[in-house]
Design a protein around this motif. Structure first.
Motif, PDB file in Angstrom:
ATOM      1  N   LYS A  85       0.819  -1.218   0.000  1.00 12.75           N
ATOM      2  CA  LYS A  85       0.000   0.000   0.000  1.00 12.75           C
ATOM      3  C   LYS A  85       0.848   1.261   0.000  1.00 12.75           C
ATOM      4  O   LYS A  85       0.409   2.316  -0.443  1.00 12.75           O
ATOM      5  CB  LYS A  85      -0.925  -0.009   1.208  1.00 12.75           C
ATOM      6  N   GLY A  86       2.082   1.184   0.530  1.00 11.81           N
ATOM      7  CA  GLY A  86       2.933   2.359   0.514  1.00 11.81           C
ATOM      8  C   GLY A  86       4.131   2.234   1.421  1.00 11.81           C
ATOM      9  O   GLY A  86       4.134   1.459   2.381  1.00 11.81           O
ATOM     10  N   CYS A  87       5.163   3.003   1.088  1.00  2.98           N
ATOM     11  CA  CYS A  87       6.342   3.161   1.934  1.00  2.98           C
ATOM     12  C   CYS A  87       6.166   4.485   2.666  1.00  2.98           C
ATOM     13  O   CYS A  87       6.447   5.553   2.109  1.00  2.98           O
ATOM     14  CB  CYS A  87       7.621   3.167   1.085  1.00  2.98           C
ATOM     15  N   TRP A  88       5.707   4.410   3.902  1.00  5.98           N
ATOM     16  CA  TRP A  88       5.372   5.607   4.661  1.00  5.98           C
ATOM     17  C   TRP A  88       6.582   6.105   5.433  1.00  5.98           C
ATOM     18  O   TRP A  88       7.691   5.601   5.302  1.00  5.98           O
ATOM     19  CB  TRP A  88       4.184   5.329   5.573  1.00  5.98           C
ATOM     20  N   SER A  89       6.353   7.069   6.290  1.00  6.88           N
ATOM     21  CA  SER A  89       7.444   7.858   6.858  1.00  6.88           C
ATOM     22  C   SER A  89       8.358   7.069   7.787  1.00  6.88           C
ATOM     23  O   SER A  89       8.028   5.992   8.271  1.00  6.88           O
ATOM     24  CB  SER A  89       6.875   9.056   7.604  1.00  6.88           C
ATOM     25  N   GLY A  90       9.514   7.699   8.076  1.00 10.30           N
ATOM     26  CA  GLY A  90      10.505   7.118   8.961  1.00 10.30           C
ATOM     27  C   GLY A  90      11.685   8.053   9.102  1.00 10.30           C
ATOM     28  O   GLY A  90      11.528   9.270   9.208  1.00 10.30           O
ATOM     29  N   CYS A  91      12.890   7.510   9.050  1.00  8.24           N
ATOM     30  CA  CYS A  91      14.084   8.318   9.261  1.00  8.24           C
ATOM     31  C   CYS A  91      15.260   7.699   8.511  1.00  8.24           C
ATOM     32  O   CYS A  91      15.182   6.576   8.018  1.00  8.24           O
ATOM     33  CB  CYS A  91      14.412   8.425  10.749  1.00  8.24           C
ATOM     34  N   VAL A  92      16.346   8.448   8.423  1.00  8.20           N
ATOM     35  CA  VAL A  92      17.634   7.942   7.955  1.00  8.20           C
ATOM     36  C   VAL A  92      18.600   8.100   9.123  1.00  8.20           C
ATOM     37  O   VAL A  92      18.634   9.140   9.775  1.00  8.20           O
ATOM     38  CB  VAL A  92      18.124   8.721   6.723  1.00  8.20           C
TER      39      VAL A  92
ATOM     40  N   TYR B 276      -2.392  -4.026   3.396  1.00  5.61           N
ATOM     41  CA  TYR B 276      -3.799  -3.690   3.608  1.00  5.61           C
ATOM     42  C   TYR B 276      -4.336  -4.280   4.910  1.00  5.61           C
ATOM     43  O   TYR B 276      -5.544  -4.337   5.123  1.00  5.61           O
ATOM     44  CB  TYR B 276      -4.620  -4.158   2.398  1.00  5.61           C
ATOM     45  N   GLY B 277      -3.395  -4.684   5.800  1.00  8.49           N
ATOM     46  CA  GLY B 277      -3.821  -5.202   7.080  1.00  8.49           C
ATOM     47  C   GLY B 277      -3.100  -4.583   8.256  1.00  8.49           C
ATOM     48  O   GLY B 277      -3.691  -4.374   9.309  1.00  8.49           O
ATOM     49  N   ARG B 278      -1.808  -4.247   8.076  1.00  8.82           N
ATOM     50  CA  ARG B 278      -1.068  -3.724   9.214  1.00  8.82           C
ATOM     51  C   ARG B 278       0.177  -2.986   8.747  1.00  8.82           C
ATOM     52  O   ARG B 278       0.574  -3.075   7.578  1.00  8.82           O
ATOM     53  CB  ARG B 278      -0.679  -4.835  10.176  1.00  8.82           C
TER      54      ARG B 278
END
Length: 865
Positions: free
Chosen positions: A337-344, A364-366
């Motif tokens: 569904k997507g590569c969502w936010s985080g950090c480097v 689509y589940g977690r």
């Protein structure tokens, strides 16, 4: 094989509807004519290119190709009327940066978007090339009335030219599919005639429609986005060896064409943003390999939030950003569904001192916490690790679990993640032990006491150790009594017992503090990404535009980043924010400067939409400030104003007298905050105001900051003036600078092909001895040498070798000091003459740093940005 100019000996031009002769029987070069059309070369018929931005070109295999935006662009062409064939080769050149979205909120997003398609299922004729959300691509064709399909299960390679060639031998019953001469799939087929018919040729969109949103605000998700060139149908077969001789001379440029936003008075020019479409939260601001890098939430196929990727901008100076290829993209079951936010982050134990990405992978589940590692020091290409570091949301927490952040304290590594519990914002704590990340029951880094203050959910948490050792905890809570806003607290991290790894607030942060003076309800700077370099703390965040989907769709882009801010703490652990020192590098020649004067009334200080205005006043009792974006023909109803009022200690930004897109109903154009310090008579107050298209950044006393989106309508509203109302104000200094907008325009409009290992790349520097160069130019040279080991390094003495026959692209990165000398080597008549000739031959210049100041010195007009 010269694909643009090869003679078609047997192909006599025929009238529409007539049978085409043998040889190349259909040919769409994808060159756009002056009427915004492409043509079919055999019949001479032309077809309109539709889309929000009209017909757009990009560098092609030879000459120009057709750029398609991924949500509005399409062509409805017509196939020539062709004789039945027994053998055929159907070829198409394709370059992309991301796969079509197709279905946004579906566990089965299947189905493939048309690249080109003239299939007629009723007549059982035609062919088509298709591409899926996961990159799988296919070719379909009717042979003898039966459909033959070849599917390629691997993803279509991105950021390169793909020559897709379907070779059909109906006598042998064989269909073979090639990419750049390499067989990628094959299938048995009928031994009948190949009938392509005189049917509609759909380019980029066909009859299969899926939409994100509804009505006029909706975005079509079943559309192809990228560059296509040279569709040919030939009545012969080619061998793999012959197909491998077909070569693309140019590196594909898959970002939006440079000219798309020319004249867009709202698009920022010296704030970071990608070339087009959707950007959101930045993450991973980091200095490495002599460059700044910022990663961000990206959808390049339209200005809306769906199937997010990690985009990548790089800079040597925090202002001249150029866009690299996408760092990570959805593509596994864990992040479908997507590569969502985080950090480097970098860490000696966890990452081997190499930058690593931590991100939220969402199916689509977690949500899971995943990692990616760079392929080399340029941080351009990354490899995702499909083994989750944290496999799921811990029990007992709210549904949302995202935005990991890494830090080390007391010699131990930790990951924190945003979440909630019992309706209050919470940040989880995960410890590292023997190669695994674990969380004990109720192991929290921070848990808000009241949703009114710390929100019902916390996103984008971060922890920064300031130079004095203070732990600065930044977070963006949702659902506070003032909506969404960026907050911070100061304190320390516990190192033993029950406090180990937890954030412990100090007495100065019993209540959280706002990062943005005017920030509330999702306005202002949000979700800052923070880096520490040489003792300096640098931060920038997203500044949402708060527009509706219809406006975003019309504009073609959404959101930008704040001006880089430099942070420090005062003795009370109050965060002090000032513009990053690098801003002085992008100022053009000063247009106003006056010292020690008294003002009652107004004083003109400059004109422009991309400006910096700075005033230092010794306050009396009179309100004073800066009016800007004023139309002198309608002064009372066409201006914005920034006012300091000593009487009530307020700072107010008013847009109420400026025609604009109204995007701030909760403010109604009036942004007011209380000055945090007493404005006693004689107190010095410094206002530093930056305006850049649709964004304004405000700094007070190098302590307090705000970022606001504006959107002025009046194209003649450009003037600025100082004012003091109802009394005198003594000014210590007032200054104005136009900002060198060319400094960043090439960056956001083009993807610099730094990773292209080609002898066609060259860099022009002032001196062959790297140590004799300015630090900025030396860093650019080292970057070039690392990324392009086969590229050429030229000095002014080599300018006679500058020819399009030798080089395709020339990079110049020059520090301001080089232009201020009496005889700057790179603006000599010999150099400027050579550059003009190089451009005329078809060469491209990439100007970064302050090389764009060369334009003002030489009057060169660059059409190749």
């Amino acid at each position: 094989m010269n694909l643009k100019s090869s003679a078609i000996a047997a192909a006599l031009i025929t009238l529409p509807g007539a049978y085409a002769p043998a040889g190349v029987v259909a040919h769409y070069p994808m060159e756009i004519n002056s009427s915004g059309e492409i043509s079919e070369r055999i019949t001479g018929r032309s077809f309109t290119v539709h889309g929000n931005f009209g017909a757009e070109s990009a560098p092609g295999v030879k000459g120009n190709a057709l750029f398609l935006d991924g949500y509005t662009s399409y062509v409805g062409a017509v196939m020539p009327r062709l004789n039945p064939m027994r053998r055929a080769t159907i070829s198409l050149w394709v370059a992309i940066d991301s796969y079509p979205i197709v279905k946004v909120d579906s566990e089965n997003p299947g189905g493939q978007t048309c690249i080109v398609n003239c299939l007629d299922d009723a007549a059982r004729t035609g062919f088509g090339y298709f591409l899926g959300f996961d990159g799988q691509y296919s070719f379909q064709i009717y042979i003898g009335g039966e459909k033959a399909i070849v599917n390629v299960p691997s993803g279509l390679p991105r950021y390169r030219w793909n020559c897709l060639s379907a070779v059909i031998d109906a006598d042998a019953g064989q269909l073979t599919f090639y990419n750049n001469g390499n067989e990628v799939a094959s299938a048995d087929c009928s031994k009948g005639d190949i009938n392509l018919g005189e049917s509609t040729l759909h380019i980029a969109q066909d009859g299969w429609e899926v939409w994100f949103g509804s009505g006029v605000d909706a975005f079509r998700t079943t559309a192809f986005g990228g560059v296509i060139d040279e569709l040919k149908v030939e009545d012969r077969t080619y061998s793999a060896d012959e197909l491998r001789t077909w070569r693309a001379d140019a590196t594909p440029v898959v970002s939006a064409p440079a000219g798309r936003y020319e004249g867009d008075r709202w698009r920022p020019q010296y704030h970071g943003l990608p070339s087009t479409a959707w950007t959101n939260e930045p993450h991973g601001l980091i200095w490495t390999d002599n460059r700044w890098h910022i990663f961000f939430q990206k959808n390049s196929l339209g200005p809306y939030m769906a199937r997010l990727h990690w985009g990548h901008l790089a800079s040597t100076d925090l202002f001249g950003w150029y866009e690299e290829q996408t760092a990570i993209a959805p593509g596994t079951p864990l992040d479908m569904k997507g590569c969502w936010s985080g950090c480097v982050f970098t860490d000696p134990e966890i990452s081997g001192n190499r930058p690593n990405i931590l991100y939220t992978g969402v199916d689509y589940g977690r949500a899971r916490i995943l990692r990616a590692t760079p392929n080399d020091n340029s941080l351009v290409k990354w490899t995702k690790d499909n083994s989750p570091l944290i496999d799921q949301r811990p029990d007992g927490l709210g549904d949302d679990f995202r935005d990991p952040y890494f830090f080390r304290s007391g010699g131990k590594p930790y990951i924190i993640v945003g979440s909630s519990r019992d309706g209050r914002g919470l940040v989880t704590l995960h410890r590292y032990d023997n190669g695994t990340w674990s969380r004990h029951q109720n192991d929290d880094f921070y848990w808000g006491k009241h949703a009114e203050v710390d929100g019902s959910f916390i996103e984008m948490p971060s922890l920064t150790f300031m130079p004095d050792g203070t732990a600065l905890f930044c977070y963006t809570p949702l659902g506070t009594e003032n909506g969404t806003m960026a907050l911070y607290r100061t304190g320390r991290v516990g190192n033993e017992g029950n406090d180990e790894g937890r954030f412990i607030t100090d007495d100065a942060s019993v209540e959280p503090r706002r990062l943005d003076m005017f920030g509330r309800d999702g306005y202002g700077m949000l979700s800052p990404s923070i880096a520490v370099k040489d003792g300096r703390v640098i931060a920038l965040g997203i500044v949402p535009d708060k527009l509706g989907s219809a406006d975003n769709k019309a504009n073609g882009w959404a959101h930008c980043y704040s001006l880089p801010r430099e942070w420090s703490l005062d003795q009370n652990r109050q965060l002090c924010q000032k513009p990053a020192d690098e801003v002085q590098w992008i100022r053009s020649r000063q247009t106003f400067s006056q010292k020690n004067f008294t003002l009652s009334g107004d004083r003109y200080i400059g004109s422009g939409r991309h400006m910096e205005f700075k005033a230092v006043a010794r306050c009396g009792s009179a309100p004073w400030g800066i009016r800007f974006l004023k139309n002198p023909a309608n002064p009372d109803h066409s201006h914005a104003s920034l006012t300091v009022n000593p009487a009530d200690g307020s700072i107010t930004l008013s847009l109420q007298h400026m025609p604009r897109i109204v995007n701030d109903g909760i403010y109604n154009g009036l942004y007011t905050a209380s000055f945090p310090e007493l404005i006693a008579p004689g107190k010095e107050v410094t206002v530093d105001l930056f305006i850049d298209g649709s964004v304004a950044d405000i700094f007070l006393n190098e302590r307090y900051a705000a970022s606001v989106r504006i959107y002025p309508h009046d194209e003649n509203g450009v003037q600025a003036e100082l004012f003091s109302t109802g009394g005198d104000t003594g000014f210590i200094a007032a200054d104005a600078w136009p900002i060198n907008t060319l400094h960043n325009r090439s960056a956001t409009a083009h993807t610099m092909p730094l990773t292209e290992q080609s002898r066609r790349m060259a860099i022009l520097v002032e001196n062959a001895d790297p140590e004799a160069l300015s630090p900025s130019e030396r860093a650019a040279l080292r970057l070039f040498e690392a990324a392009c080991p086969n590229g050429a390094v030229l000095t002014p003495g080599d300018i006679g070798n500058l020819s399009f026959n030798n080089y395709g692209t020339l990079w110049i990165h020059i520090d301001r000091c080089g232009l201020d000398r009496n005889n700057p080597p790179l603006s000599s008549p010999e150099i400027t003459s050579a550059l003009s000739s190089f451009l005329a031959q078809g060469g491209s210049l990439y100007l970064s740093g302050h090389a764009t100041l060369l334009l003002a010195k030489t009057n060169i007009v660059l059409n190749n940005f």
